[in-house]
Design a protein around this motif. Structure first.
Motif: not given
Lengths: 325, 394
Positions: A167-191
């Motif tokens: 959460d960019t307001g509180t600067r605290e982790i609100i969730a953790n999602v497990l993905v496959d090995s060595r996640p390198r990059f993240a990208e949102f869709k604009r919507d």
């Protein structure tokens, strides 16, 4: 709209074009081994300048006001600010040790930096050039993305193998999602409907529903004649309409074109060796992809889905950022 | 409420007290020798916590991840004196609820420990023993092998020598059993990858001291004599696991030739100089925690403890059965800074892994080499492959 008129006798014949004429933008490419940033003119598709920077430049972005190009120089433990008008290094930011990837908030005020050595995401006030906070995350934070509404920061941790929602307001982790090995990059869709996370060693891209904060599907890659281990997804770019994603597949030497709806690969574009990161021109006509081991940048025509050009840059090109001018 | 709990857990990484729900505890242990082997070079002398330090770092890494998943990993440390009963030590750990035992033991002691805890469904993760027989005729269903075998190391070296076209080898073998086993692996590798051993020499260990005040003068005379009058060769390959002569060979051979094997260009699972594929991050974390460089035994122990952490995270479980089943399943893989995922060979539970070739200062190359192809995984060009195995997992 553009208009070209010819006077034929008394009759004016006008050709009306539906699109803007091709506009020149500037691409900045970080060369990890050369310690330089190559400046590319996207009209000429040529390097117009090579800027000397600190050691091991990797993550690179243009500030929201367009005044600076930020480049993480890992071996100098800082982020350098290149003045886009002068095209030279003007200042530095206190990133903490070995910075690699970072992201700005929507206003361009706060920079979030993955601080791999200390398992922290470090917050920097860009105007004040000051470190203003830290968020503890998993082991080896790497990929960084900010949601379109600016409320959520996502960080991926390479050894913990999670996407952390902060959460960019509180600067605290609100969730953790497990993905496959060595996640390198993240990208949102604009919507804000999807978050894509690439897993370099897992060989997949996880599609996450940002509302449910759960993996809803996985993009798989299969290239005839290539071993599964050679397919290592890293950089990604998704078109503004969310309909097409481009995924750089590292040592597979290809950029995968992914249907944004079905999450299936529709085409593999052969590029240079060890393709790492990608960026669109602001008009989304072209996608640039850095080829680490062939020391060049592939230019992909987004409409035609074809590689139209290769531009030689410095040694081990890593990241690419695009400026309006 | 959930958001608050997770925030609190994230905080727990740095605080000694923790208010979040009681996490699931996953118990690991490390059994290693009390006495460390002597090496010829002071630089190579292992630290007291060689291996153990890697396991401790992995436990720390697992717990950072575990804080987000309500899992807590612990490590019990056991040092065995010469002749101490490995079976009793392993049994005591299993009785204390330890399900995953990392071992740096001889082949025989590894088997004793494995057989002792078999009925208690504890899993042994072999981080120290390179013996091929533990993966072949003496394989066990409750032993996962993280250390590479001698044959994997020899094949990794032989592929590179083949790529260099250094096809004529002079093989020099020590007089101890481990040296002879390594020599067997090197002979097999030579045959597999088209090299020719033009001659073999034996270095007889007469039990001299490794540290002497004027040893260098003597060695400078001994090594040329040991290697003189050899047929034409491209590279000297030394089999000296006992550290009695290998490191004396470079620059002292009769003919000016490069040295590989137990000295010179050494095949190994990890090296302090390895910095590719993000390894620099692990190296930095390790140095920060231990104030020394990371050895191959440290890395093998780190990998073993991370395998347990990875399987526990993926299964969301602290149940030893579930975690160990997942490790053996085709879905399991581990990222370990080697440029590709590491997986287990299902026929003998050996971890597939690239082999680094290091010269003491730099990583010279990484095998498998380009062009050595395989129908399932190029990593299976290293070591004993499925069709050749003598292992029947029981």
């Amino acid at each position: 709209m553009w208009r070209a008129c010819l006077l034929l006798g008394s009759m004016a014949v006008c050709l009306v074009g539906a699109s803007e004429p091709s506009q020149a933008f500037t691409a900045y490419v970080s060369n990890e081994k050369s310690n330089t940033v190559s400046v590319i003119d996207t009209e000429k598709w040529a390097v117009t300048k090579t800027i000397k920077v600190g050691q091991r430049p990797r993550g690179i972005e243009v500030t929201k006001d367009g005044k600076y190009v930020l480049v993480a120089v890992g071996d100098d433990d800082t982020i350098q600010m290149i003045d886009t008008a002068k095209q030279e290094v003007a200042d530095t930011l206190p990133s903490g040790p070995d910075p690699e990837l970072f992201v700005q908030d929507a206003e361009g005020k706060i920079l979030y930096v993955a601080n791999e050595n200390d398992n922290l995401v470090t917050l920097i006030d860009i105007a004040r050039r000051a470190r203003v906070g830290d968020v503890p995350v998993g082991v080896e934070p790497e990929g960084m993305a900010i949601s379109p509404d600016g409320k959520t920061l996502v960080n991926t941790s390479e050894t913990t193998n999670m996407a952390h929602f902060i959460d960019t307001g509180t600067r605290e982790i609100i969730a953790n999602v497990l993905v496959d090995s060595r996640p390198r990059f993240a990208e949102f869709k604009r919507d804000n409907s999807e978050l894509w996370v690439s897993s370099e060693i897992g060989g997949t891209v996880s599609v996450i529903d940002p509302a449910k904060r759960a993996v809803t599907s996985k993009i798989e890659f299969s290239i005839p004649g290539l071993r599964r281990e050679a397919v290592q997804p890293v950089g990604m770019s998704i078109t503004k309409d969310g309909k097409t994603g481009f995924v750089a597949l590292g040592p597979a030497n290809r950029v995968a074109v992914v249907d944004g709806g079905t999450h299936k690969v529709t085409k593999y574009l052969l590029v240079g060796q060890r393709v790492w990161h990608t960026a669109f021109t602001p008009d989304e006509k072209y996608l640039l992809a850095t080829n680490g081991l062939s020391n060049d940048v592939s230019v992909i025509d987004v409409a035609a889905l074809k590689v139209i050009k290769t531009v030689q840059v410095g040694e081990l090109p890593w990241g690419v950022a695009m400026a309006q001018q | 409420m959930k958001a608050f709990a997770l925030g609190a857990m994230a905080f727990c990484i740095f605080a000694s007290t923790c208010l979040a729900a009681e996490p699931v505890e996953i118990k690991l242990a490390y059994i290693g020798p009390a006495k460390l082997p002597s090496t010829l070079s002071l630089v190579d002398q292992p630290a007291d916590d060689d291996g153990l330090a890697g396991a401790r770092l992995a436990i720390q890494d697992n717990n950072t991840t575990g804080a987000f998943l309500d899992q807590r990993f612990t490590l019990e440390e056991v040092r065995l004196k010469d002749g101490a009963d490995a079976a009793a030590a392993a049994s005591a750990l299993a009785d204390g609820g330890v399900s995953f035992i990392l071992t740096d033991l001889s082949a025989d002691d590894t088997l004793r420990a494995a057989d002792a805890v078999r009925q208690r469904s504890a899993v042994i993760l072999n981080v120290g023993a390179r013996d091929d027989r533990l993966r072949e005729e003496d394989c066990r269903a409750n032993v996962i092998h993280v250390a590479p075998t001698r044959s994997m190391l020899a094949d990794g070296l032989a592929q590179y020598l083949a790529w260099k076209r250094w096809k004529r080898w002079l093989l020099v073998v020590g007089s101890h059993p481990a040296d002879r086993l390594y020599a067997d692996a090197l002979r097999r590798a030579a045959t597999r990858f088209g090299a020719k051993i033009v001659a073999e020499r034996v270095f007889e260990d007469r039990g001299g001291a490794r540290r002497t005040d004027s040893g260098v003068t003597l060695i400078q005379r001994q090594m040329p004599v040991l290697t003189q009058d050899a047929p034409e060769y491209d590279v000297l390959v030394a089999a000296d696991e006992s550290e009695t002569f290998g490191a004396y060979l470079p620059y002292r051979t009769w003919d000016p030739r490069p040295v590989a094997g137990s000295a010179g260009l050494v095949p190994k699972s990890w090296d302090a100089a390895h910095d590719q594929w993000g390894a620099i991050q692990l190296q930095n974390r390790f140095v920060k925690l231990n104030s020394r460089r990371m050895t191959e035994l440290d890395m093998q122990a780190w990998t073993a403890a991370r395998m347990v952490g990875e399987a526990a995270a993926r299964t969301h479980s602290g149940d030893p059965g579930k975690v160990s089943d997942y490790m053996r399943s085709p879905d399991f893989s581990l990222a370990a800074f080697k440029g590709q995922s590491l997986t287990l060979r299902d026929w003998n539970l050996q971890l597939r892994q690239p082999i680094l070739l290091a010269d003491g200062r730099m990583v010279v190359s990484v095998s498998p080499q380009e062009g050595f192809l395989h129908q399932t995984s190029e990593l299976d060009t290293l070591g004993v492959d499925r069709p050749e195995t003598r292992c029947k997992l029981k």
